[in-house]
Design a protein around this motif. Structure first.
Motif, PDB file in Angstrom:
ATOM      1  N   THR A 170       8.542  13.274   4.640  1.00 55.31           N
ATOM      2  CA  THR A 170       8.427  11.933   5.212  1.00 55.31           C
ATOM      3  C   THR A 170       8.114  12.009   6.703  1.00 55.31           C
ATOM      4  N   TRP A 182       1.658   4.242  -2.113  1.00 49.00           N
ATOM      5  CA  TRP A 182       2.854   4.231  -1.263  1.00 49.00           C
ATOM      6  C   TRP A 182       3.049   2.836  -0.663  1.00 49.00           C
ATOM      7  N   THR A 187      11.180   2.978   6.979  1.00 46.47           N
ATOM      8  CA  THR A 187      11.968   3.831   6.082  1.00 46.47           C
ATOM      9  C   THR A 187      12.821   4.807   6.877  1.00 46.47           C
ATOM     10  N   THR A 221       7.430   8.007  -2.896  1.00 45.26           N
ATOM     11  CA  THR A 221       8.661   7.733  -2.149  1.00 45.26           C
ATOM     12  C   THR A 221       8.671   8.435  -0.796  1.00 45.26           C
ATOM     13  N   SER A 222       8.193   9.652  -0.761  1.00 47.15           N
ATOM     14  CA  SER A 222       8.309  10.454   0.453  1.00 47.15           C
ATOM     15  C   SER A 222       7.088  10.386   1.350  1.00 47.15           C
ATOM     16  N   TYR A 233       5.798  -0.372  -1.279  1.00 44.33           N
ATOM     17  CA  TYR A 233       6.579  -0.862  -0.138  1.00 44.33           C
ATOM     18  C   TYR A 233       6.443  -2.367   0.073  1.00 44.33           C
TER      19      TYR A 233
END
Length: 188
Positions: A175, A124, A160, A110-111, A128
């Motif tokens: 992030t 990742w 994001t 997520t990050s 997405y």
């Protein structure tokens, strides 16, 4: 643990629509792994498990983080980040995953983070751009993912971060560090 058993246990932790997302992430992660020279089995395993804790009640996620010495910093940021940290813990504790690269791909899906491994970038990006995702710009990032892994992840991070800014939300430092790290990689 057997792949099929892991899939059954993960599927039991989420609604059917999230399982369809997980299947899309699995398919996309395998394709990206093959394209970019990563082990497709490792990518698939991380993809299977990545959202295992996403539908746990938020109190349960927070307790898992606090009670098990996980990354407490994440508790000060958007709750959407918590399931990734908990998911890596579940992968190791409940499914016997010992591959640190797979655990990190789950933990940072997520990050992101500075210095992401190829496997982390693949998982990742797969999360997405999987086929069920439908938001402005996703097709362009999918196309970019066919040509350049790092540029596609960077474009996703930009999206994001822009989304979080538009919503007035705090941005988790990892992030920002992930984005800065990718820019440095691309200009090295």
């Amino acid at each position: 643990m057997d792949r099929q058993l892991i899939m059954e246990r993960v599927r039991a932790e989420m609604p059917e629509r999230r399982w369809r997302h997980t299947e899309g992430v699995m398919e996309t992660a395998i394709a990206l792994a093959l394209r970019y020279g990563e082990d497709p089995q490792r990518a698939e395993l991380a993809a299977i498990i990545h959202d295992v804790a996403k539908f746990w009640p938020i109190e349960r996620q927070g307790n898992a983080i606090r009670d098990n010495g996980l990354n407490q910093e994440v508790l000060g940021y958007d709750k959407e980040l918590w399931h990734a940290v908990v998911g890596a813990w579940v992968a190791e504790r409940d499914f016997g995953v010992t591959d640190g690269g797979v655990l990190d791909a789950i933990r940072y899906h997520t990050s992101g983070r500075r210095g992401m491994s190829k496997l982390e970038k693949i998982v990742w990006l797969a999360d997405y751009i999987e086929p069920g995702r439908d938001f402005p710009g996703v097709d362009a990032i999918r196309a970019l993912g066919e040509e350049h892994l790092e540029r596609a992840v960077l474009a996703g991070l930009d999206g994001t971060i822009g989304f979080l800014i538009a919503k007035g939300k705090r941005i988790y430092p990892l992030t920002i560090e992930a984005r800065n790290g990718l820019i440095e990689e691309l200009h090295a």
